[in-house]
Design an enzyme around this catalytic site. Structure first.
Site, PDB file in Angstrom:
ATOM      1  N   HIS A  70       0.835  -1.203   0.000  1.00 36.92           N
ATOM      2  CA  HIS A  70       0.000   0.000   0.000  1.00 36.92           C
ATOM      3  C   HIS A  70       0.872   1.257   0.000  1.00 36.92           C
ATOM      4  O   HIS A  70       0.673   2.165  -0.815  1.00 36.92           O
ATOM      5  CB  HIS A  70      -0.897  -0.028   1.237  1.00 36.92           C
ATOM      6  N   GLU A  71       1.837   1.312   0.901  1.00 36.79           N
ATOM      7  CA  GLU A  71       2.660   2.511   1.029  1.00 36.79           C
ATOM      8  C   GLU A  71       3.574   2.712  -0.179  1.00 36.79           C
ATOM      9  O   GLU A  71       3.739   3.834  -0.671  1.00 36.79           O
ATOM     10  CB  GLU A  71       3.474   2.459   2.323  1.00 36.79           C
ATOM     11  N   HIS A 123       2.037   4.472  -3.144  1.00 33.85           N
ATOM     12  CA  HIS A 123       1.815   5.916  -3.058  1.00 33.85           C
ATOM     13  C   HIS A 123       2.923   6.737  -3.717  1.00 33.85           C
ATOM     14  O   HIS A 123       2.697   7.879  -4.128  1.00 33.85           O
ATOM     15  CB  HIS A 123       1.727   6.355  -1.590  1.00 33.85           C
ATOM     16  N   ASP A 126      -5.659   7.716  -1.683  1.00 35.11           N
ATOM     17  CA  ASP A 126      -6.564   7.016  -0.775  1.00 35.11           C
ATOM     18  C   ASP A 126      -7.988   7.496  -1.031  1.00 35.11           C
ATOM     19  O   ASP A 126      -8.543   8.295  -0.275  1.00 35.11           O
ATOM     20  CB  ASP A 126      -6.160   7.260   0.687  1.00 35.11           C
ATOM     21  N   TYR A 175     -11.013   3.576   1.985  1.00 29.25           N
ATOM     22  CA  TYR A 175     -10.293   2.642   2.852  1.00 29.25           C
ATOM     23  C   TYR A 175     -11.142   1.395   3.069  1.00 29.25           C
ATOM     24  O   TYR A 175     -12.377   1.458   3.056  1.00 29.25           O
ATOM     25  CB  TYR A 175     -10.014   3.269   4.209  1.00 29.25           C
TER      26      TYR A 175
END
Length: 372
Positions: free
Chosen positions: A287-288, A291, A300, A303
């Site tokens: 996920h990170e 980005h 995002d 969520y």
């Protein structure tokens, strides 16, 4: 008796460099015949038991490890052989899970990234075959054991990068160990996601339940966007130095600054979730990484699994740029299938009803806890 004999030999002193046993044939197929500079060069390698007995062989130093960890390919361009530049291991004793058993006539395949072992950087036509060391009398020779295949790199590209160890800031020894395991798990599921997308025949994409669950209806442009995202995410987990910072004490999972690759800040929730599965440590890393502007530049938009499913159904153009959607596709829990790369599913394949979404850790109000 044959399979028992092979097993015993491999557990001997030379198991780490043992050749494939007799009766195992090897075939190589490029996932594509032509690659652009930004593409990941993927090869599918298939091992087949051509004997009349069960054969058990060690995964080590084969494609069945899921990556290139030893020099088992011979790659030439313009008559020049590429030298192996990948990982070199000192291994311990293999366990039962390090072996593959094949029934007579049975095959098993794995897809590997060539850049993990060889510097494919010059434009041109490449010839590739599978080879292994073989002892003949007092001499040890390398023997080709597969037909030669070809692929073309359409343009020059920068030198390949190989796996780098992460760095740590404000992390205890135990947390460093956790992060090393989490990064390894993230690499595995990122590569799996990338390969599953690449191996899906275009005619079967509408039957890709896993893709449709998290990214919605299929178009060529959206599929290619997601493929490119996972190419970059897998590259980040495998080939870039991830800088982990453990100083955050907020009740979040983690955060990053999109224009500061590859710095990842881990917060309180990260340390209490499981290594893999829904909203896991491995998934959080994916996920990170997604980005970062130079990786996938995701946002995002929503969520959580419920939100990601709704986004896929209602606005697939946003879903393909949503970080949690990428995380859940990679985590793949609950499991959803992708079409077989060889035999596409037949007509009438309906959607699979997903299992209930597991509860998230109750550490802070749920919206605040979710990954930034």
């Amino acid at each position: 008796m044959q399979s028992v004999l092979v097993f015993a030999i491999l557990f001997g002193s030379s198991f780490a460099k043992a050749a494939l046993p007799q009766g195992i044939s090897v075939q190589i197929e490029p996932v594509k015949t032509e690659y652009a500079a930004a593409d990941i060069v993927l090869l599918e390698i298939t091992y087949t038991n051509t004997s009349a007995a069960v054969i058990r062989f060690l995964k080590w130093n084969t494609a069945m490890e899921g990556r290139i960890n030893s020099d088992f390919l011979r790659i030439y361009i313009a008559g020049i052989q590429l030298q192996y530049s990948g990982r070199m291991y000192k291994r311990g004793t293999p366990s039962a899970s390090d072996f593959v058993s094949l029934q007579p006539g049975e095959s098993v395949s794995a897809t590997v990234d060539v850049s993990q072992g060889y510097d494919v950087i010059a434009a041109g036509r490449y010839n590739v075959s599978y080879s292994q060391l073989q002892t003949i009398g007092a001499a040890t020779l390398r023997k080709q054991i597969s037909p030669t295949i070809t692929f073309t790199l359409l343009e020059d590209r920068l030198s390949g990068l190989f796996k780098r160890q992460p760095t740590f800031a404000s992390c205890s020894v135990s947390r460093r160990q956790i992060l090393e395991s989490a990064l390894s798990a993230a690499e595995n599921i990122a590569i799996k996601a990338r390969n599953d997308l690449a191996a899906t025949p275009e005619a079967s994409r509408n039957d890709a339940l896993r893709y449709r669950e998290w990214f919605g209806s299929v178009t060529s442009n959206r599929w290619n966007t997601v493929q490119n995202h996972f190419n970059s995410i897998a590259d980040a987990t495998s080939n870039r130095t991830i800088d982990f910072d453990c100083s955050c004490t907020d009740n979040f999972f983690a955060y990053v600054f999109p224009n500061q690759p590859y710095d990842v800040y881990l917060c309180n929730v990260f340390w209490v979730v499981p290594l893999t599965g829904t909203d896991s440590k491995a998934g959080t890393i994916i996920h990170e990484l997604s980005h970062f502007n130079i990786v996938s530049n995701t946002l995002d938009h929503v969520y959580g699994q419920s939100g990601a499913r709704s986004l896929a159904n209602g606005n697939p153009n946003l879903a393909i740029g949503n970080a949690d959607s990428h995380e859940y596709f990679a985590e793949n829990t609950p499991f959803l299938a992708m079409p077989d790369p060889v035999t596409p599913p037949g007509p009438g394949s309906g959607p699979v009803k997903p299992e209930p979404e597991p509860p998230k850790p109750v550490i802070a109000p749920i919206l605040e806890v979710l990954i930034l």
